[in-house]
Design a protein around this motif. Structure first.
Motif, mmCIF file in Angstrom:
data_model
loop_
_atom_site.group_PDB
_atom_site.id
_atom_site.type_symbol
_atom_site.label_atom_id
_atom_site.label_comp_id
_atom_site.label_asym_id
_atom_site.label_seq_id
_atom_site.Cartn_x
_atom_site.Cartn_y
_atom_site.Cartn_z
ATOM 1 N N SER A 1 0.794 -1.227 0.000
ATOM 2 C CA SER A 1 0.000 0.000 0.000
ATOM 3 C C SER A 1 0.827 1.279 0.000
ATOM 4 O O SER A 1 0.436 2.253 -0.643
ATOM 5 N N VAL A 2 1.949 1.330 0.725
ATOM 6 C CA VAL A 2 2.732 2.565 0.774
ATOM 7 C C VAL A 2 4.218 2.355 0.520
ATOM 8 O O VAL A 2 4.980 3.318 0.500
ATOM 9 N N GLY B 1 6.045 1.790 -2.027
ATOM 10 C CA GLY B 1 6.680 2.375 -3.195
ATOM 11 C C GLY B 1 7.022 3.847 -3.053
ATOM 12 O O GLY B 1 7.770 4.400 -3.845
ATOM 13 N N ARG B 2 6.507 4.475 -2.042
ATOM 14 C CA ARG B 2 6.775 5.900 -1.844
ATOM 15 C C ARG B 2 8.146 6.089 -1.207
ATOM 16 O O ARG B 2 8.540 5.332 -0.331
ATOM 17 N N PRO B 3 8.867 7.130 -1.618
ATOM 18 C CA PRO B 3 10.185 7.351 -1.030
ATOM 19 C C PRO B 3 10.130 7.663 0.462
ATOM 20 O O PRO B 3 11.064 7.380 1.202
ATOM 21 N N SER B 4 9.027 8.228 0.910
ATOM 22 C CA SER B 4 8.916 8.611 2.320
ATOM 23 C C SER B 4 7.947 7.696 3.068
ATOM 24 O O SER B 4 7.296 8.132 4.018
ATOM 25 N N ALA B 5 7.860 6.433 2.673
ATOM 26 C CA ALA B 5 6.897 5.503 3.265
ATOM 27 C C ALA B 5 7.093 5.357 4.773
ATOM 28 O O ALA B 5 6.130 5.365 5.535
ATOM 29 N N LEU C 1 5.911 8.468 6.545
ATOM 30 C CA LEU C 1 4.460 8.558 6.487
ATOM 31 C C LEU C 1 3.817 7.657 7.549
ATOM 32 O O LEU C 1 2.962 8.099 8.316
ATOM 33 N N CYS D 1 -4.921 3.005 6.779
ATOM 34 C CA CYS D 1 -4.657 2.058 5.698
ATOM 35 C C CYS D 1 -5.740 0.980 5.719
ATOM 36 O O CYS D 1 -5.576 -0.058 6.366
#
Length: 122
Positions: free
Chosen positions: A37-38, A40-44, A47, A81
């Motif tokens: 869910s998260v 792939g984000r650089p700041s996972a 976050l 989530c």
């Protein structure tokens, strides 16, 4: 003497392609859902740490599957989530609750749509 690099990488833990439906442990299920869910984000990590109030090192361990969130942190993960709740209900064989939750969501969306249509007719 040099200090160890902290970095933002996820070490060891579970297989990156592990499905939440096939996770053997709670920690693996949480890891699989977070990665899907998260992840792939650089700041996972930042976050999820912001969502839960947990430290970044703790969140990295959740992503790695080496440990799982405890009560309040898990509740906050579920709040932010929805996939986490879905995976948890599947993991405890309570798909009936999952189906009911989906019906309630669809019903709310339909009521919103009907209200929007009524406003357009006015």
């Amino acid at each position: 003497m040099s200090f160890p690099k902290k970095g933002n990488s996820f070490h060891g833990g579970t297989d990156q392609n592990l499905s939440p439906d096939h996770a053997d442990t709670f920690a693996e299920m949480v890891s699989a859902v977070l990665r899907r869910s998260v992840g792939g984000r650089p700041s996972a990590v930042k976050l999820v740490a912001r969502w839960t109030g947990a430290r970044e090192r703790t969140v990295k361990n959740w992503f790695a599957g080496s440990c799982a969130p405890k009560g309040d942190h898990f509740r906050d993960l579920v709040r932010h989530c929805p996939e986490m709740l879905d995976a948890f209900l599947v993991s405890v064989d309570r798909q009936d609750h999952l189906a009911l939750a989906k019906v309630i969501q669809v019903e709310a969306a339909l009521l919103d749509a009907l209200a929007a249509i009524a406003r357009l007719k006015q």
